[in-house]
Design an enzyme around this catalytic site. Structure first.
Site, PDB file in Angstrom:
ATOM      1  CG  ASN A   1      -1.701   1.259   1.388  1.00 36.96           C
ATOM      2  OD1 ASN A   1      -1.868   2.006   0.431  1.00 36.96           O
ATOM      3  ND2 ASN A   1      -2.196   1.510   2.600  1.00 36.96           N
ATOM      4  CD1 TRP A   2       3.503   1.139  -2.924  1.00 36.64           C
ATOM      5  CD2 TRP A   2       3.387   2.331  -4.819  1.00 36.64           C
ATOM      6  NE1 TRP A   2       4.190   0.455  -3.896  1.00 36.64           N
ATOM      7  CE2 TRP A   2       4.137   1.152  -5.074  1.00 36.64           C
ATOM      8  CE3 TRP A   2       3.183   3.233  -5.867  1.00 36.64           C
ATOM      9  CZ2 TRP A   2       4.683   0.873  -6.331  1.00 36.64           C
ATOM     10  CZ3 TRP A   2       3.727   2.947  -7.118  1.00 36.64           C
ATOM     11  CH2 TRP A   2       4.469   1.780  -7.336  1.00 36.64           C
ATOM     12  CE  LYS A   3       0.428   3.615   4.835  1.00 36.35           C
ATOM     13  NZ  LYS A   3       0.167   3.762   6.232  1.00 36.35           N
TER      14      LYS A   3
ATOM     15  CG  HIS B   1      -5.858   1.984   5.120  1.00 33.96           C
ATOM     16  ND1 HIS B   1      -5.399   2.907   6.022  1.00 33.96           N
ATOM     17  CD2 HIS B   1      -4.837   1.110   4.922  1.00 33.96           C
ATOM     18  CE1 HIS B   1      -4.146   2.605   6.353  1.00 33.96           C
ATOM     19  NE2 HIS B   1      -3.785   1.514   5.696  1.00 33.96           N
TER      20      HIS B   1
ATOM     21  CD  GLU C   1      -2.818   5.630   6.679  1.00 36.56           C
ATOM     22  OE1 GLU C   1      -2.793   5.703   5.444  1.00 36.56           O
ATOM     23  OE2 GLU C   1      -1.862   5.183   7.350  1.00 36.56           O
TER      24      GLU C   1
ATOM     25  CD  GLU D   1      -3.549  -2.439   7.482  1.00 40.00           C
ATOM     26  OE1 GLU D   1      -2.452  -2.713   7.009  1.00 40.00           O
ATOM     27  OE2 GLU D   1      -4.118  -1.356   7.287  1.00 40.00           O
TER      28      GLU D   1
ATOM     29  N   GLY E   1       2.288   2.463  10.552  1.00 40.29           N
ATOM     30  CA  GLY E   1       3.212   3.582  10.321  1.00 40.29           C
ATOM     31  C   GLY E   1       3.896   4.067  11.584  1.00 40.29           C
TER      32      GLY E   1
ATOM     33  CB  SER F   1       5.253  -1.489  11.829  1.00 37.08           C
ATOM     34  OG  SER F   1       4.760  -0.182  12.045  1.00 37.08           O
TER      35      SER F   1
ATOM     36  N   GLY G   1       2.897  -1.108   4.242  1.00 36.27           N
ATOM     37  CA  GLY G   1       2.920   0.299   3.842  1.00 36.27           C
ATOM     38  C   GLY G   1       4.338   0.744   3.518  1.00 36.27           C
ATOM     39  N   GLY G   2       4.991   1.369   4.494  1.00 39.78           N
ATOM     40  CA  GLY G   2       6.301   1.985   4.291  1.00 39.78           C
ATOM     41  C   GLY G   2       7.324   1.080   3.605  1.00 39.78           C
TER      42      GLY G   2
HETATM   43  C1  PEP Z   1      -0.717   0.202   5.817  1.00 40.58           C
HETATM   44  O1  PEP Z   1      -0.593   1.218   5.158  1.00 40.58           O
HETATM   45  O2  PEP Z   1      -1.737  -0.474   5.691  1.00 40.58           O
HETATM   46  C2  PEP Z   1       0.369  -0.184   6.717  1.00 40.58           C
HETATM   47  C3  PEP Z   1       0.283  -1.323   7.346  1.00 40.58           C
HETATM   48  O3  PEP Z   1       1.431   0.680   6.818  1.00 40.58           O
HETATM   49  P1  PEP Z   1       2.866   0.399   7.523  1.00 40.58           P
HETATM   50  O4  PEP Z   1       3.344  -0.930   7.014  1.00 40.58           O
HETATM   51  O5  PEP Z   1       3.719   1.532   7.103  1.00 40.58           O
HETATM   52  O6  PEP Z   1       2.611   0.353   9.007  1.00 40.58           O
END
Ligand code: PEP
Length: 262
Positions: free
Chosen positions: A12-14, A104, A106, A176, A182, A222, A243-244
């Site tokens: 997930n590049w956000k 999500h 966010e 999640e 994040g 994470s 994500g990251g």
């Molecule tokens: C996400 O964006 O769904 C996520 C899990 O991000 P991260 O891995 O950066 O915590």
């Protein structure tokens, strides 16, 4: 490419990487997966770029016949029409998207998406042959007061309201915990396993064995190259929403390699 419950690693590049950066990131991902000899028949590797990148990603994936899937981070609950700024499920299907993230945390926080809205988006996605990756998970307060399982299952139930087992074939659920997204804080492998088992048990109770056994349940929060293998130890955890650590092609490829245990 997939059989039921093939390991799924979705990046997930956000709101990161424009369409030019998307092209180079996907190229580097594909090269790094090839160089690392990651067995792509054993894992579905997926990128979920911003909407504006999808056409570029499609062109690259199709043109170079890359063994990758792609999708979007959100979808409208509406059919095409007078909904300024929205993106219809049918448009995503026509761009070759396989997956779409729905609900999500966010978006739930930034856009006030309720479970009703999320359920309508799940329905819209399924109605246009997209696989929804439905996100659920508790806040830190709920984790600390011990109501995390109860909260997450209630959120799941409301986010699937009105959908039958038949409708939900192919659904992916991403657990999640909001406090782990994040933040660098990862739930333990035991936390992920506990919730994945609770979700699968709930699916069995409400929809029956067949859907419970075929639904992929991911963990997200994470996830990195050095913790992915532990997270995936549980039989109930079928992959990760990342994500990251998915923003660099080589890093995401290293994570995929660690996940398939090569
Ligand atoms: C996400 O964006 O769904 C996520 C899990 O991000 P991260 O891995 O950066 O915590």
């Amino acid at each position: 490419m997939s059989t039921a419950r093939t390991l799924l690693l979705a990046g997930n590049w956000k709101m990161n990487l424009d369409h030019l950066e998307a092209i180079s990131t996907v190229q580097k991902l594909a090269w790094a997966l090839r160089d690392a000899k990651v067995d792509l028949t054993a894992v579905d590797v997926v990128v979920l770029p911003p909407f504006t990148d999808i056409r570029s990603v499609q062109t690259l994936v199709q043109g170079d016949k890359l063994w990758l899937r792609y999708g979007a981070q959100d979808v409208s609950r509406h059919e095409p029409g007078a909904h300024t700024g929205e993106i219809a499920a049918t448009f995503l299907s026509r761009l070759g998207c396989t997956y779409v993230v729905v609900g999500h945390s966010e978006r739930r926080a930034d856009n006030h998406e309720t479970n009703d809205v999320v359920a309508a988006k799940v329905k819209a996605a399924l109605g246009h042959d997209l696989v929804p990756i439905l996100c659920v998970g508790e806040s830190l307060d709920q984790r600390e007061d011990g109501t995390h399982v109860e909260f997450t299952l209630a959120q799941l139930e409301e986010s699937l309201a009105g959908l039958s087992a038949e409708d939900l074939t192919g659904l992916v659920i991403a657990y999640e915990p909001v406090w782990a997204i994040g933040t660098g804080k990862t739930a333990t492998a035991e936390d992920a396993a506990e919730m994945a088992a609770a979700i699968r048990g709930w699916l069995r109770e409400i929809y029956g064995d067949s859907l419970a056994e075929s639904t992929r349940i991911l963990y997200g929060g994470s996830v990195k190259t050095d913790n992915v293998a532990d997270i995936l130890v549980s039989d109930d955890v079928d992959g990760a929403l990342v994500g990251g650590a998915s923003l660099s092609g080589p890093d995401f490829a290293a994570l995929c390699k660690a996940a398939v245990g090569q």
